[in-house]
Design a protein around this motif. Structure first.
Motif, PDB file in Angstrom:
ATOM      1  N   THR A 234      58.967 -93.421  69.655  1.00 54.01           N
ATOM      2  CA  THR A 234      59.249 -93.045  68.259  1.00 54.01           C
ATOM      3  C   THR A 234      60.726 -93.096  67.918  1.00 54.01           C
ATOM      4  O   THR A 234      61.087 -92.966  66.743  1.00 54.01           O
ATOM      5  CB  THR A 234      58.744 -91.619  67.979  1.00 54.01           C
ATOM      6  OG1 THR A 234      59.509 -90.679  68.767  1.00 54.01           O
ATOM      7  CG2 THR A 234      57.260 -91.483  68.299  1.00 54.01           C
ATOM      8  N   ARG A 256      55.022-101.764  62.810  1.00 53.55           N
ATOM      9  CA  ARG A 256      55.620-100.431  63.010  1.00 53.55           C
ATOM     10  C   ARG A 256      56.720-100.227  61.985  1.00 53.55           C
ATOM     11  O   ARG A 256      57.713-100.973  61.939  1.00 53.55           O
ATOM     12  CB  ARG A 256      56.195-100.304  64.426  1.00 53.55           C
ATOM     13  CG  ARG A 256      55.204-100.509  65.562  1.00 53.55           C
ATOM     14  CD  ARG A 256      54.182 -99.389  65.669  1.00 53.55           C
ATOM     15  NE  ARG A 256      54.782 -98.092  65.923  1.00 53.55           N
ATOM     16  CZ  ARG A 256      55.148 -97.662  67.143  1.00 53.55           C
ATOM     17  NH1 ARG A 256      54.991 -98.451  68.201  1.00 53.55           N
ATOM     18  NH2 ARG A 256      55.645 -96.453  67.308  1.00 53.55           N
ATOM     19  N   ARG A 257      56.558 -99.221  61.138  1.00 53.62           N
ATOM     20  CA  ARG A 257      57.532 -98.981  60.072  1.00 53.62           C
ATOM     21  C   ARG A 257      58.772 -98.270  60.608  1.00 53.62           C
ATOM     22  O   ARG A 257      58.681 -97.425  61.483  1.00 53.62           O
ATOM     23  CB  ARG A 257      56.890 -98.146  58.971  1.00 53.62           C
ATOM     24  CG  ARG A 257      55.698 -98.810  58.282  1.00 53.62           C
ATOM     25  CD  ARG A 257      54.991 -97.804  57.398  1.00 53.62           C
ATOM     26  NE  ARG A 257      54.536 -96.642  58.181  1.00 53.62           N
ATOM     27  CZ  ARG A 257      54.139 -95.486  57.661  1.00 53.62           C
ATOM     28  NH1 ARG A 257      54.132 -95.324  56.347  1.00 53.62           N
ATOM     29  NH2 ARG A 257      53.728 -94.501  58.430  1.00 53.62           N
ATOM     30  N   GLU A 260      59.617 -94.582  59.519  1.00 54.72           N
ATOM     31  CA  GLU A 260      58.426 -93.729  59.504  1.00 54.72           C
ATOM     32  C   GLU A 260      57.743 -93.661  60.869  1.00 54.72           C
ATOM     33  O   GLU A 260      57.314 -92.580  61.304  1.00 54.72           O
ATOM     34  CB  GLU A 260      57.429 -94.223  58.455  1.00 54.72           C
ATOM     35  CG  GLU A 260      57.894 -94.055  57.013  1.00 54.72           C
ATOM     36  CD  GLU A 260      58.767 -95.191  56.551  1.00 54.72           C
ATOM     37  OE1 GLU A 260      59.131 -95.202  55.348  1.00 54.72           O
ATOM     38  OE2 GLU A 260      59.103 -96.073  57.371  1.00 54.72           O
ATOM     39  N   ASP A 261      57.625 -94.804  61.548  1.00 51.13           N
ATOM     40  CA  ASP A 261      56.968 -94.838  62.860  1.00 51.13           C
ATOM     41  C   ASP A 261      57.975 -94.832  64.016  1.00 51.13           C
ATOM     42  O   ASP A 261      57.716 -94.220  65.051  1.00 51.13           O
ATOM     43  CB  ASP A 261      56.083 -96.086  62.975  1.00 51.13           C
ATOM     44  CG  ASP A 261      54.996 -96.121  61.914  1.00 51.13           C
ATOM     45  OD1 ASP A 261      54.477 -95.036  61.563  1.00 51.13           O
ATOM     46  OD2 ASP A 261      54.683 -97.218  61.420  1.00 51.13           O
ATOM     47  N   SER A 263      62.303 -94.584  64.784  1.00 50.06           N
ATOM     48  CA  SER A 263      63.685 -94.458  64.336  1.00 50.06           C
ATOM     49  C   SER A 263      64.584 -95.299  65.235  1.00 50.06           C
ATOM     50  O   SER A 263      64.377 -95.351  66.452  1.00 50.06           O
ATOM     51  CB  SER A 263      64.138 -92.991  64.380  1.00 50.06           C
ATOM     52  OG  SER A 263      63.502 -92.236  63.366  1.00 50.06           O
ATOM     53  N   ALA A 341      64.721 -91.063  61.037  1.00 46.09           N
ATOM     54  CA  ALA A 341      64.136 -89.938  60.296  1.00 46.09           C
ATOM     55  C   ALA A 341      63.319 -89.090  61.255  1.00 46.09           C
ATOM     56  O   ALA A 341      63.163 -89.409  62.432  1.00 46.09           O
ATOM     57  CB  ALA A 341      63.273 -90.466  59.161  1.00 46.09           C
ATOM     58  N   GLY A 344      57.181 -89.385  61.948  1.00 52.24           N
ATOM     59  CA  GLY A 344      56.256 -89.466  60.839  1.00 52.24           C
ATOM     60  C   GLY A 344      56.931 -89.688  59.496  1.00 52.24           C
ATOM     61  O   GLY A 344      56.281 -89.687  58.452  1.00 52.24           O
ATOM     62  N   GLY A 345      58.302 -89.852  59.530  1.00 50.06           N
ATOM     63  CA  GLY A 345      59.032 -90.167  58.305  1.00 50.06           C
ATOM     64  C   GLY A 345      59.503 -88.943  57.554  1.00 50.06           C
ATOM     65  O   GLY A 345      59.912 -89.051  56.407  1.00 50.06           O
TER      66      GLY A 345
END
Length: 345
Positions: A234, A256-257, A260-261, A263, A341, A344-345
């Motif tokens: 993450t 994978r964002r 959000e997903d 950092s 972040a 989970g964002g």
């Protein structure tokens, strides 16, 4: 100089005082001399001045052929600082920083009567070579880590890596993965050490670093492809921004964002970092300050040896023992943007 003196109606000693910015010259006389200098196109004879002052006001810089942001920015910072201190710079760019190449470059620069030498030495081989440089040569290394046993100026990579890793842990990530740089680079070693130390201090789970990075976006992309399907990853601290760029591309392609997903934090703060998608949180190095501090340290060493050093000529002043060599560490800065972040964002 005699021609300038006749045109300005002054003695050649007055012309000399104007050229050397001596304060005991009336402003009107100084202006008259400067006008004559411009009209006649007079330029001081550098060779003659060197014979009199035993100062060439020339410094040598040993670097290596690279487009990498860090070393290239260090070279630029050194050249800018030299201009501020009214020094000329002669650059010896090497294909490799091995012992033989570095020592041959030192000899070539000494033959050009440089007063001192700055070496951009980010690799272990370069630092090892500098230990063999004769002690009567004024030398300062830059980019060689903060623990080299020679006069040096370097960004505190370990502190920067700790700051980046702690920032990610403060956001709530269970642990932080690391995309490391080449093992032979002192910067990479210190950044990995700072990452490990931060995890240990915070009691975060230890994970193996992704070794074998070569500072390129390609290796960042390859690492990103490997972790795309791993939901346990993450947060990633990359040893430089170019590898972070490749990682961002792979993560986004794999669905994978960021953030959000996953950092992502880099190191360097290259000019393009704020235009990444998303803008990259990274550690900024002050290369201008590295250049200024390196020039200042070298000039102090030259000054301690006296004008031109001992009778053997410029660049041959005593440096003192390497154990007493000044070592300057410059603190980097964490630049927070949008690529990191909370989980989970």
């Amino acid at each position: 100089m005699a021609d300038v003196a006749r045109a300005a109606g002054v003695s050649h000693q007055t012309v000399s005082r104007v050229l050397n910015d001596h304060p005991n010259v009336r402003p009107t006389t100084r202006d008259r001399v400067l006008v004559a200098i411009r009209e006649l196109g007079y330029r001081p004879n550098a060779a003659a001045r060197t014979l009199v002052t035993r100062r060439t006001r020339t410094l040598g810089v040993i670097s290596f052929n690279t487009t990498l942001y860090g070393p290239a920015s260090m070279l630029y910072g050194i050249e800018q600082a030299a201009r501020q201190y009214d020094y000329f710079v002669t650059v010896a760019a090497l294909a490799a920083l091995d012992r033989r190449s570095v020592l041959e470059a030192v000899d070539r620069l000494r033959d050009q009567a440089v007063e001192g030498i700055i070496v951009i030495a980010p690799q272990t081989t370069a630092v090892g070579a500098l230990a063999k440089v004769p002690a009567d040569v004024a030398v300062v290394a830059v980019g060689c880590g903060t623990h080299a046993s020679l006069a040096s100026v370097a960004v505190d990579n370990q502190a920067g890596a700790e700051r980046a890793t702690s920032y990610l842990l403060d956001l709530g990530h269970r642990t932080v993965h690391h995309l490391a740089g080449p093992r032979s680079w002192l910067d990479a070693q210190e950044r990995e050490a700072g990452w490990r130390r931060s995890l240990e201090r915070r009691g975060a789970p230890q994970v193996d670093p992704m070794a074998g990075g070569d500072w390129s976006a390609r290796t960042g992309y390859e690492f990103g492809v490997r972790i795309t399907a791993d939901p346990s990853v993450t947060a990633v601290f990359c040893a430089n921004d170019h590898m972070a760029l490749g990682l961002l591309r792979a993560l986004q392609q794999g669905g994978r964002r960021v953030p959000e997903d996953v950092s992502v934090v880099g190191f360097d703060d290259i000019p393009e970092a704020e235009y990444f998608g998303p803008p990259l949180t990274t550690v900024r190095q002050d290369f201008d300050e590295v250049g200024r501090r390196a020039l200042r340290a070298l000039i102090e060493m030259i000054g301690a040896a006296g004008p031109g050093g001992p009778a053997t000529g410029p660049g041959r002043g005593p440096r003192g023992s390497r154990a007493e060599a000044p070592r300057v560490a410059i603190e980097p800065t964490l630049v927070v943007r949008a690529s990191a972040a909370r989980p989970g964002g």
